[in-house]
Every structure is written in structure tokens, then in C-alpha cells.
Design a protein around this motif. Structure first.
Motif, PDB file in Angstrom:
ATOM      1  N   THR A   3      25.221 -12.062  39.604  1.00  0.00           N
ATOM      2  CA  THR A   3      24.924 -11.823  40.767  1.00  0.00           C
ATOM      3  C   THR A   3      25.176 -12.334  41.920  1.00  0.00           C
ATOM      4  OG1 THR A   3      23.551 -13.213  39.067  1.00  0.00           O
ATOM      5  CG2 THR A   3      22.733 -14.413  41.207  1.00  0.00           C
ATOM      6  N   PRO A   4      24.327 -11.456  42.473  1.00  0.00           N
ATOM      7  CA  PRO A   4      25.198 -11.604  44.379  1.00  0.00           C
ATOM      8  C   PRO A   4      24.491 -12.804  43.995  1.00  0.00           C
ATOM      9  CG  PRO A   4      23.888  -9.962  43.963  1.00  0.00           C
ATOM     10  CD  PRO A   4      23.228 -10.189  42.768  1.00  0.00           C
ATOM     11  N   ILE A   5      26.141 -12.973  45.179  1.00  0.00           N
ATOM     12  CA  ILE A   5      26.628 -14.720  45.448  1.00  0.00           C
ATOM     13  C   ILE A   5      25.597 -15.091  46.249  1.00  0.00           C
ATOM     14  CG2 ILE A   5      28.600 -16.428  47.037  1.00  0.00           C
ATOM     15  CD1 ILE A   5      29.950 -14.613  45.531  1.00  0.00           C
ATOM     16  N   ASN A   6      25.331 -14.265  47.305  1.00  0.00           N
ATOM     17  CA  ASN A   6      23.738 -14.282  48.173  1.00  0.00           C
ATOM     18  C   ASN A   6      22.434 -15.003  47.241  1.00  0.00           C
ATOM     19  OD1 ASN A   6      23.879 -14.876  50.521  1.00  0.00           O
ATOM     20  ND2 ASN A   6      23.962 -12.366  50.894  1.00  0.00           N
ATOM     21  N   ASP A   7      22.065 -14.504  46.581  1.00  0.00           N
ATOM     22  CA  ASP A   7      20.962 -14.928  45.486  1.00  0.00           C
ATOM     23  C   ASP A   7      21.507 -16.206  44.272  1.00  0.00           C
ATOM     24  OD1 ASP A   7      19.948 -13.111  46.533  1.00  0.00           O
ATOM     25  OD2 ASP A   7      21.071 -11.424  44.485  1.00  0.00           O
ATOM     26  N   LEU A   8      22.339 -16.525  44.556  1.00  0.00           N
ATOM     27  CA  LEU A   8      22.692 -17.840  43.709  1.00  0.00           C
ATOM     28  C   LEU A   8      22.301 -18.687  44.585  1.00  0.00           C
ATOM     29  CD1 LEU A   8      26.408 -17.201  42.421  1.00  0.00           C
ATOM     30  CD2 LEU A   8      24.216 -16.824  41.562  1.00  0.00           C
ATOM     31  N   PHE A   9      21.848 -19.867  43.950  1.00  0.00           N
ATOM     32  CA  PHE A   9      21.293 -21.256  45.050  1.00  0.00           C
ATOM     33  C   PHE A   9      22.119 -22.445  44.921  1.00  0.00           C
ATOM     34  CE2 PHE A   9      19.934 -25.976  44.490  1.00  0.00           C
ATOM     35  CZ  PHE A   9      19.110 -25.806  45.725  1.00  0.00           C
ATOM     36  N   LEU A  10      23.055 -22.075  46.203  1.00  0.00           N
ATOM     37  CA  LEU A  10      24.642 -22.464  45.734  1.00  0.00           C
ATOM     38  C   LEU A  10      24.142 -24.442  47.218  1.00  0.00           C
ATOM     39  CD1 LEU A  10      26.324 -19.643  47.371  1.00  0.00           C
ATOM     40  CD2 LEU A  10      26.266 -20.478  44.811  1.00  0.00           C
ATOM     41  N   ASN A  11      25.208 -25.007  46.106  1.00  0.00           N
ATOM     42  CA  ASN A  11      24.884 -26.635  46.801  1.00  0.00           C
ATOM     43  C   ASN A  11      26.238 -26.654  48.076  1.00  0.00           C
ATOM     44  OD1 ASN A  11      25.230 -29.036  48.157  1.00  0.00           O
ATOM     45  ND2 ASN A  11      25.597 -29.659  46.043  1.00  0.00           N
ATOM     46  N   LYS A  12      25.904 -25.595  49.400  1.00  0.00           N
ATOM     47  CA  LYS A  12      27.212 -25.371  49.835  1.00  0.00           C
ATOM     48  C   LYS A  12      27.968 -26.815  50.458  1.00  0.00           C
ATOM     49  CE  LYS A  12      24.993 -20.808  50.844  1.00  0.00           C
ATOM     50  NZ  LYS A  12      24.198 -20.367  52.750  1.00  0.00           N
ATOM     51  N   ASN A  13      29.102 -26.842  49.815  1.00  0.00           N
ATOM     52  CA  ASN A  13      30.040 -27.675  50.794  1.00  0.00           C
ATOM     53  C   ASN A  13      31.019 -27.539  52.040  1.00  0.00           C
ATOM     54  OD1 ASN A  13      31.470 -30.342  51.737  1.00  0.00           O
ATOM     55  ND2 ASN A  13      32.658 -30.037  50.140  1.00  0.00           N
ATOM     56  N   ILE A  14      30.488 -26.011  53.138  1.00  0.00           N
ATOM     57  CA  ILE A  14      31.644 -25.451  53.327  1.00  0.00           C
ATOM     58  C   ILE A  14      32.119 -25.722  54.204  1.00  0.00           C
ATOM     59  CG2 ILE A  14      31.828 -22.924  54.512  1.00  0.00           C
ATOM     60  CD1 ILE A  14      29.814 -22.099  53.690  1.00  0.00           C
ATOM     61  N   LEU A  15      33.865 -26.249  54.253  1.00  0.00           N
ATOM     62  CA  LEU A  15      34.754 -26.433  54.852  1.00  0.00           C
ATOM     63  C   LEU A  15      34.592 -25.207  56.327  1.00  0.00           C
ATOM     64  CD1 LEU A  15      37.766 -26.915  53.034  1.00  0.00           C
ATOM     65  CD2 LEU A  15      35.901 -29.100  54.064  1.00  0.00           C
ATOM     66  N   GLU A  16      35.247 -26.409  57.165  1.00  0.00           N
ATOM     67  CA  GLU A  16      34.861 -25.604  58.749  1.00  0.00           C
ATOM     68  C   GLU A  16      35.606 -24.445  59.159  1.00  0.00           C
ATOM     69  OE1 GLU A  16      35.875 -26.270  63.453  1.00  0.00           O
ATOM     70  OE2 GLU A  16      35.913 -27.689  62.353  1.00  0.00           O
ATOM     71  N   GLU A  17      36.830 -24.552  58.060  1.00  0.00           N
ATOM     72  CA  GLU A  17      38.063 -23.313  58.740  1.00  0.00           C
ATOM     73  C   GLU A  17      37.301 -22.338  56.954  1.00  0.00           C
ATOM     74  OE1 GLU A  17      40.144 -27.301  56.009  1.00  0.00           O
ATOM     75  OE2 GLU A  17      38.760 -26.545  57.689  1.00  0.00           O
ATOM     76  N   ASN A  18      36.750 -22.594  56.257  1.00  0.00           N
ATOM     77  CA  ASN A  18      36.562 -21.455  55.390  1.00  0.00           C
ATOM     78  C   ASN A  18      34.575 -20.349  55.841  1.00  0.00           C
ATOM     79  OD1 ASN A  18      38.720 -21.973  53.432  1.00  0.00           O
ATOM     80  ND2 ASN A  18      37.315 -23.342  52.091  1.00  0.00           N
ATOM     81  N   GLU A  19      34.656 -21.339  57.066  1.00  0.00           N
ATOM     82  CA  GLU A  19      33.334 -20.406  57.294  1.00  0.00           C
ATOM     83  C   GLU A  19      33.201 -19.121  57.298  1.00  0.00           C
ATOM     84  OE1 GLU A  19      28.872 -22.178  59.813  1.00  0.00           O
ATOM     85  OE2 GLU A  19      31.386 -22.869  59.937  1.00  0.00           O
ATOM     86  N   LYS A  20      33.966 -18.647  58.446  1.00  0.00           N
ATOM     87  CA  LYS A  20      34.378 -17.309  58.861  1.00  0.00           C
ATOM     88  C   LYS A  20      34.347 -16.731  57.212  1.00  0.00           C
ATOM     89  CE  LYS A  20      36.770 -14.355  61.940  1.00  0.00           C
ATOM     90  NZ  LYS A  20      37.854 -14.258  62.731  1.00  0.00           N
TER      91      LYS A  20
END
Length: 481
Positions: A101-118
Motif C-alpha cells: 500500500t502506498p505509504i501515503n495511504d496508510l493510517f500512520l501514527n506519526k512520530n517523526i523526528l525533526e531530522e527525519n522530516e525532510k
């Protein structure tokens, strides 16, 4: 020595293991590697020098414990046995659906670290519709490799230089933002590694599994940390895998993965030999990520996993079960243009190291992986899932050994019989071969490992020897398909 070993062991181990032992010991005598382990459905066999590693032997245990085999740097077997295995366990019956499934279409519980955001902005906003399988099976379009040490260089613009790719100085390791800046630079290099024209094409890439690690720690940890994920795998398998970024000191007790000199304090002056830091893992990039400091090390899924032949055997059996189930689920039909299936390699030709005797019949049923340090495993999916065949081989082909100070160092052989559920241990010194018990084995290893010191042999510039013919020959002995 080899003939004497064969005579002693011929009443204890099957013929195919004796034949494999002969071939592998000949290669060890040539210096192709110093140690090896192999297994199939019936048994496991290992050979190593007594001063090379430590085993975690439980003296007072009366239970049969097959784990008394040496630990190896598994190199790229990290990919299937670490992140791939974890995602199979995490998603269970939904594994195929979620990874495709395209990652964009997954229901993601996001915990994005600042350095990973870009990095994730690039992935989530890309027209390519990346899915997890893009990275698991190497179809993301990322190039195969870049040197991660460049992330330690500071990147900035000045009035004279507006190009952010120009490196001016090293990052300050004492800066509180050092790790943040290091990861940010790594992620920027990952973005540059993508080529949109290559999306959907097979390009084997370590970069994929570095990115996959960042995706997992941001979206698929479920309140766990990396140590807990390794623990989850070990609890499931009753194994003893570890990752060099999480437990770097444990690698010191494993089979050496570097050209080394083994010397003994009583016989040589240590001042005459310059001790060099050989790092925690063979892979250059994993070594960089594992050598920062135990609390700041970065985990990557492309390399860095360590385990012994029993760990590999247990993981292989579990992957056989899940791979067979997933193939049935999608009514998978083999496609010669598809190299990796659900993150596992397939034999690419008749000359594959999988060692297939009946290529036309079995090519579409076999999956596995190779590791640069001289490791490999292959298995056959079978309609009768309980009867699926497999074999694994671990070596340290990146290593070479010279010894000073002890005229006779024992060669140790360990045989584990899975059918009859017993272990046998043997000590060989020249042509003198003797069966020993578990306590005697422990005493020998403590004695020789305790007084031996291993240092990098800086006089050796070693290109890892090609062992594909050995892999193929051993595979044909280990299974007959």
C-alpha cells in the motif's frame, strides 16, 4: 589434520556433513576464511579456533541447548532477519497488503523526528507512490550505496559558497546537536540517492534499508525502541541475535571479521605491535553508525546483525512458514523479471549459490539471501510446508589469521543433531582428535580466549575472496533439489 578429523567424526556425523567439513577445512587452510558454520534440516556443524570467540555455555544446565555455536557478523542477512522479520511479525496476516500500500495511504501514527522530516516529506510527497515493499525489495530507485562518513562533514552556505553540497569542516562531536546534524546530513544524502527514472527497477541498495529503519522508527515502532524490537525477535525465536549499534561490545566475543594477528602475552612484546581499533562490524557504513557512542549510535537495517548458525536456522524456519503463506495468499506466479519477492532474493541463474541441481523445476520455489562477510541461506517453499528444505552457511571470508606465541591452538568442532537432539564437541590439535564434553569445551575456550589478544593485521590489504563456488558446492551437498 583433515583426514584425522574425518576418521574420528565419521561414526558421529552424516556423510554429507563429513564431505562439507573436508571442503570447508581445505579452504580454511588456504586462508579463505578462519571459521565456518553450516546447517540444514537435520543438523548444524561449526569449526573455529579456540582463541577466536567466547560461547555462552551454561555449565549447570542439563537441557539440550543447540545455541553453543560461534557468533558471526551476518552482514546483509541483517535485511531478512531484522527489519523484514520484524515487519512480518508486526503486520502478521496483513503483511502483504500493508507493504504494497502506498505509504501515503496508510493510517500512520506519526512520530517523526525533526531530522527525519525532510526525508519523509520527499517520500510522502513523491509522485512515485513509495510503499514499504519499494524498500524491502529494492525497487525504490535509490542508488546502491554512498559513504555515510560524509555525514560527519558540516554543510552550510557562505557569501562565497551557496552550494550546500560543499563541505567545509567536520561536525563538532561535542556539539549538543551533533547527532541531529549527522542524521540530517545522512537523510539529505538519501534524498539525493533517488533517481525517479529508476523507480520500479531492481537496484540492490543498502540505502533502502537505512531509509526503512527511519520509516519504522517514525511510524511502526508501536511505543517500542530498537532494543525492544530485537528482544521481540529473540523472544519469538528463542534466539540470541544482537545489533552492533545497540550492543557494540558483544561483537568483540564473535568470530573475527577482520584480518588479525592472534598473539599471547607471554610470548611476544605488545609494544612491538600497534593495536588499531577495528570497529564493531565489518560493513563500513554500519561501523560508522555503530561507533559513535552507545547512546548515540544509529540503527540501520542493511547490516550490523550478529548471530550464530542456530539463530539463523530458527529464523529461516519461521521465514519459510510466512513466505509460503504469503505466496499462497496472492497465488504468486514466478516472474523471471522480478528478483526480490517480499524482501527475499531468488536464484538469478543456474550458477546461483543456491546450488540447485534441477534448475527448471525448482528455480521458482527457492528464496534466500547472501551476506558480504561470507554468509548465506536458501530455502525451498513446498506444498507440504512441514517438509520444506533449507540450508545456511556462515563464514568470515573477510578475515585472515596469523598467530604468534602458542605453537598449538585447538581447533574446535561442534555438531548439533536436530533429529536425535544431542550435541557433540571435538577438540583437534594437529592430528590428535578428541571428543570432549561441554565443561571441557568451556574450559578450553576460557583458557585460550583469555590469554589471546587479537589485533588488526595492518600488513594485510585484503579483498574478500570469491567463495561462490564453495557456497554452491556446499549447497548441493546440503540439499538435493
Amino acid at each position: 589434520m583433515i583426514l584425522a578429523i574425518q576418521k574420528c567424526l565419521q561414526t558421529h556425523i552424516p556423510k554429507i556433513f563429513l564431505e562439507s567439513l573436508e571442503e570447508l577445512e581445505i579452504e580454511a587452510q588456504k586462508g579463505i576464511f578462519t571459521s565456518w558454520s553450516l546447517s540444514n534440516n537435520e543438523a548444524a556443524l561449526s569449526a573455529f579456533w579456540a582463541d577466536e570467540c567466547q560461547l555462552n555455555i551454561k555449565k549447570n544446565s542439563e537441557n539440550i541447548d543447540f545455541s553453543y555455536h560461534p557468533t558471526f557478523d551476518l552482514s546483509s542477512l541483517t535485511k531478512p532477519f531484522f527489519l523484514n522479520f520484524y515487519l512480518r511479525e508486526l503486520f502478521k496476516q496483513d503483511f502483504i497488503k500493508i507493504i504494497n500500500t502506498p505509504i501515503n495511504d496508510l493510517f500512520l501514527n506519526k512520530n517523526i523526528l525533526e531530522e527525519n522530516e525532510k526525508l519523509f516529506q520527499y517520500i510522502l510527497n513523491s509522485k512515485n507512490n513509495f510503499c514499504l515493499n519499494s524498500f524491502l525489495s529494492h525497487y525504490s530507485g535509490a542508488k546502491n550505496w554512498f559513504w555515510m562518513g560524509s555525514a560527519k562533514w558540516f554543510q552550510f552556505s557562505t557569501s562565497h559558497h551557496t552550494d550546500p553540497n560543499i563541505y567545509h569542516t567536520n561536525l563538532d562531536i561535542n556539539d549538543k546537536n551533533y547527532l541531529h546534524n549527522f542524521k540530517r546530513n545522512l537523510n539529505s544524502s538519501c534524498i539525493k540517492s533517488f533517481n525517479n527514472d529508476d523507480f520500479g527497477k531492481y537496484i540492490y541498495s543498502d540505502v533502502n534499508y537505512y531509509i526503512l529503519s527511519r520509516l519504522i522508527e517514525s511510524f511502526f515502532m508501536r511505543d517500542k525502541n530498537w532494543i525492544q524490537i530485537v528482544d521481540l525477535i529473540n523472544d519469538k525465536l528463542e534466539s540470541n541475535f544482537f545489533h552492533s549499534s545497540l550492543s557494540p561490545q558483544k561483537s568483540k566475543n564473535s568470530i573475527p571479521y577482520y584480518p588479525y594477528i592472534s598473539y599471547y602475552n607471554d610470548d611476544i612484546n605488545i609494544d612491538k605491535l600497534k593495536e588499531l581499533n577495528f570497529g564493531f562490524v565489518n560493513d563500513t557504513n554500519s561501523n560508522i553508525l555503530s561507533s559513535m557512542s552507545e547512546n548515540n549510535n544509529l540503527v540501520s537495517g542493511h547490516s550490523g546483525f550478529f548471530g550464530n548458525i542456530i539463530d539463523v536456522t530458527k529464523a529461516t524456519k519461521e521465514i519459510i512458514s510466512s513466505q509460503s503463506k504469503f505466496l499462497d495468499e496472492v497465488n504468486y506466479e514466478s516472474n523471471a523479471n522480478v528478483r526480490f519477492v517480499f524482501g527475499l532474493d531468488t536464484p538469478s541463474s543456474k550458477e546461483s549459490t543456491a546450488g540447485l541441481k534441477n534448475w527448471p523445476e525448482n528455480r521458482s520455489k527457492v528464496y534466500g539471501h547472501l551476506g558480504y562477510t561470507g554468509t548465506s541461506f536458501w530455502f525451498q517453499t513446498n506444498e507440504k510446508k512441514h517438509n520444506s528444505k533449507y540450508h545456511a552457511l556462515l563464514t568470515n571470508r573477510v578475515s585472515q589469521r596469523r598467530k604468534y606465541g602458542v605453537e598449538k591452538c585447538p581447533r574446535i568442532f561442534i555438531y548439533s543433531d536436530f533429529i536425535n537432539k544431542n550435541n557433540k564437541y571435538f577438540r583437534a590439535i594437529n592430528d590428535e582428535i578428541k571428543e570432549i564434553n561441554k565443561i571441557e569445551l568451556n574450559d578450553i575456550l576460557n583458557e585460550y580466549y583469555g590469554i589471546s589478544n587479537k589485533i588488526w593485521d595492518s600488513s594485510v590489504v585484503r579483498i574478500a575472496p570469491n567463495i561462490n563456488n564453495i557456497r554452491k558446492s556446499i549447497a548441493k551437498k546440503m540439499w538435493n533439489i
